[in-house]
Enzyme design. Sequence first.
Site, mmCIF file in Angstrom:
data_model
loop_
_atom_site.group_PDB
_atom_site.id
_atom_site.type_symbol
_atom_site.label_atom_id
_atom_site.label_comp_id
_atom_site.label_asym_id
_atom_site.label_seq_id
_atom_site.Cartn_x
_atom_site.Cartn_y
_atom_site.Cartn_z
ATOM 1 N N LEU A 670 -33.805 -20.455 59.873
ATOM 2 C CA LEU A 670 -33.259 -19.158 61.051
ATOM 3 C C LEU A 670 -34.039 -19.468 61.464
ATOM 4 C CD1 LEU A 670 -30.992 -17.727 61.631
ATOM 5 C CD2 LEU A 670 -31.703 -16.500 60.059
ATOM 6 N N ARG A 674 -40.577 -17.714 67.343
ATOM 7 C CA ARG A 674 -41.322 -17.760 67.096
ATOM 8 C C ARG A 674 -41.773 -20.117 66.715
ATOM 9 N NH1 ARG A 674 -42.906 -14.835 61.501
ATOM 10 N NH2 ARG A 674 -41.009 -16.572 60.818
ATOM 11 N N ASN A 699 -31.564 -18.204 66.556
ATOM 12 C CA ASN A 699 -30.955 -16.421 66.618
ATOM 13 C C ASN A 699 -31.111 -15.303 67.570
ATOM 14 O OD1 ASN A 699 -29.009 -15.718 65.192
ATOM 15 N ND2 ASN A 699 -30.809 -14.225 63.862
ATOM 16 N N ASN A 725 -27.579 -11.947 67.743
ATOM 17 C CA ASN A 725 -28.857 -11.939 66.324
ATOM 18 C C ASN A 725 -28.474 -11.407 64.796
ATOM 19 O OD1 ASN A 725 -31.148 -12.485 65.141
ATOM 20 N ND2 ASN A 725 -31.967 -10.337 66.437
ATOM 21 N N ARG A 730 -27.038 -17.689 59.273
ATOM 22 C CA ARG A 730 -27.549 -18.367 58.593
ATOM 23 C C ARG A 730 -26.209 -19.279 57.264
ATOM 24 N NH1 ARG A 730 -32.862 -18.722 56.212
ATOM 25 N NH2 ARG A 730 -33.314 -16.316 56.608
ATOM 26 N N ASP A 746 -36.961 -21.066 55.469
ATOM 27 C CA ASP A 746 -37.459 -19.417 56.538
ATOM 28 C C ASP A 746 -38.679 -20.900 57.075
ATOM 29 O OD1 ASP A 746 -36.204 -17.799 55.300
ATOM 30 O OD2 ASP A 746 -37.517 -17.292 54.455
ATOM 31 N N GLU A 834 -29.067 -10.697 53.667
ATOM 32 C CA GLU A 834 -28.307 -11.765 53.963
ATOM 33 C C GLU A 834 -28.649 -12.696 52.816
ATOM 34 O OE1 GLU A 834 -31.759 -13.718 54.951
ATOM 35 O OE2 GLU A 834 -30.900 -11.998 54.870
ATOM 36 N N ASP A 835 -29.792 -12.976 51.942
ATOM 37 C CA ASP A 835 -30.527 -13.184 50.521
ATOM 38 C C ASP A 835 -29.754 -12.627 49.508
ATOM 39 O OD1 ASP A 835 -31.529 -11.080 51.067
ATOM 40 O OD2 ASP A 835 -33.473 -12.156 50.701
#
EC number: 2.4.1.223
Length: 921
Positions: A670, A674, A699, A725, A730, A746, A834-835
């Site tokens: 995800l 960047r 995203n 977004n 994920r 990540d 989310e994790d």
Amino acid sequence: ELMTGYTMLRNGGVGNGGQPWMLRWSSRIRLTWLSFTLFIILVFFPLIAHYYLTTIDDADDAGKRIFGPRTGNELCEVKHVQDLCRIRESVSEELLQLEAKRQELNSEIAKLNLKIEACKKSIENAKQDLLQLKNVISQTEHSYKELMAQNQPKLSLPIRLLPDKDDATFPLPKSNRNCRLHNCFDYSRCPLTSGFPVYVYNSDDYPFGSSLDPLIKQAFEATVRTNVYVTENANIACVYIILVGEMQEPVMPKPTELEQQLHSLPYWRTDGHNHLIINLSRKSETQNFIYNISTGRAMIAQSTFYDVQYRPGFDIVVSPLVHAMSEPNFLEIPPQVPVKRKYLFSFQGEKIESLRSSLQEVRSFEEEIEGNAPADYDDRIITTLKAVQDSKLDFVLVEFTCKNQPKASLPTEWALCGERDDRLELLKLSTFALIITPGDTHLVISSGCAMRLFEALEVGAIPVVLGEQVQLPYNDVIRWNEAALIIPKPRITEVHFLLRSISDNDLLAMRRQGRFLWETYFSTSDNVFSTVLAIIRTRIQIPAAPIREETAVEIPHRSGKAAGTDPNMADNGDLDLGPVETEPPYASPKYLRNFTLTAMDIYRNWNSAPGPFHLFPYTPFDPVLPSEAKFLGSGTGFRPIGGGAGGSGKEFQAALGGNVPREQFTVVMLTYEREEVLMNSLERLNGLPYLNKVVVVWNSPKLPSEDLLWPDIGVPIMVVRTEKNSLNNRFLPWNEIETEAILSIDDDAHLRHDEIMFGFRVWREARDRIVGFPGRYHAWDIPHQSWLYNSNYSCELSMVLTGAAFFHKYYAYLYSYVMPQAIRDMVDEYINCEDIAMNFLVSHLTRKPPIKVTSRWTFRCPGCPQALSHDDSHFHERHKCINFFVKVYGYMPLLYTQFRVDSVLFKTRLPHDKTKCFKFI
């Protein structure tokens, strides 16, 4: 005369007139002499100089060579000539060197030409050898396919045969009560490859449709529109469904009228085979008006049955449809802890009519029970329960008369008291909820009993059913003894002892299982309808329809940038990461047993599978059970050759190991705007063994730069565009993920290849767990009486962050389509957690903690921009998430563990040839 002339010249040429003559003569003499002199200088001197310069005298007496040639040293004594001499000598030397080098290069060229000719000959020979090897490989593959075809033939799907519109009638059984699938169901309409098409009649097209309860009809129609099995083509349908209830009493049609309308259905075909009549109840007083209707070979699904009416394995006992057009609010459901509540058990009800009076009014008592007097234990039950209440040993609440008018009920049935909200408030205070079955043993189930069961499961009161003859909803596929106590009425005196003897752990397990059953099969109209269809589909052994996958919309991108090699990634010492994959990406094999479902699997799957598994009643982690048609199999039960003979490290290291001989994983990454960090992370994956592909979840609404060159890492890179977004993206089950194993990572995670390979090996031995690297744990805040999220180093953990973790693709389906929507909404609200939500889900389903591998705790790449987790509010939001998730689940599903996986020979001194298993055993 000469003298005279001379004298005259000296005297100026004066005398006798001779002065002019003398002047003329003198001028001629000067011109002649000048011409002669110039001739000598211009002609003879160059000749003489040329002679002496070109003719070198060999005489020893150098002094006699006045005009002879001089030596080089003598000539170079002149300053300007010395420089020219040096230049001449230097040029001469360079010319000699170049000539020597030219000769050397010519010789090397000749040698290389010889080598080229030899290489050409070798290439021709190699081509011949390669062609022979290809022929051998082709023959070997052909032989292998022949052997596989002999031992495990793969059959193509047969051509579907459709029955005629006018099906040939076959004789009815002796009575409708004897109807079973083998003699009342037409299997020819339901081939294994049909996909289980279902045709639903529109009730509004028939007179009885106007009598249906509007809420039930509206909920039923909304469910039908979204069901994957419903078809509009009645000619190919396997099952035909008609909704006939719940009906409103003032406009309810007569039984004979309803029977005529059913028999006039266009696809009834004289006897109604392959038809399902659904009578849903929203109230406890729903009447069994189908009792006096001839339904032929049609199946019946309702909440009230008499034993003479109910046909086991053919008819279906359904739960009441309480939440017709509304979703249950999980936040209003009481938590599952504390285990013990105020009352040990409770019961409220009033019996309108006794058993004996009802039997005498309706039919002859002796005829109905064939001379065996019924044992009406209700009086004994009342006496015993009042005695327990009066003993004050435990807080219990039993009331056998209603304070207000009781609800309408069937004869010998205990009527419900009060309104639904009042009953739920009492059940929230009760550990157990008593359900007394009707005194008439011929009434195997009633809407009132089903309503009591529904309400008890909804608020976490463990049902205690008095009467073993009862047929609870979906009883042929649900193992009710895991969520409820079913006790014969004669044991009423032992009930108090039995309830007190159950441990807290068993109570919590039963309450959790009851909550799962309620959420899965009872809570909504969609669950009820889907469960009914799944029971029929399972009975006739048709595989479930594929679960919807998320279609990946790829973002075009340019590849071609050669990925560099990070020395930190490539430096693995003398460790072998595994065999180098030179073939294309290999997807996990699909299950081959989708068409071999057996009854032996039903109970295990329907009672333990998480989520609405009436769509897919099995787990993908059991090598015995088949997977969903679109699910990826979890492997077979054999150990491959090369998996490590005798446990030696070197041989084990050279193979993947485990019980699946061949497998790869997919990286899901995800990212959000960047690009530089992302490119660096992708380059670090270059050369990673067993990598199938990389799915980059973009995203951001802003597309990547058009001039961005994506690295070539040897496997496909799929850049997926998302609709919004959301961190939930994920875990979307993208259709481009073709492997069971997913490495969620990540874009700034920094993992070495040996660490990833070790995690993959561990996951292959624990496929139902989250296997990852960064560990976290939850803690109870005593002063604030709430849960906290903790990321400090600790000797135990309860979560593994999915920023660097392996998990099964199966959990991506559950997270996206099964997990309560309220959890995903909170993830979107906070852009966080989310994790934690994934860890809650997996721990809730498996009742196992995650597995942490290696001793590292941080995995962020040095120099990367700060992520969202560095925000001050990050931890406060995660505290709130944990407490909110606990409310949704009703308890804390996370489990602590002090277990961490390292290699068997971690920090063990071994001989050099045995140290290959240092990282990967």
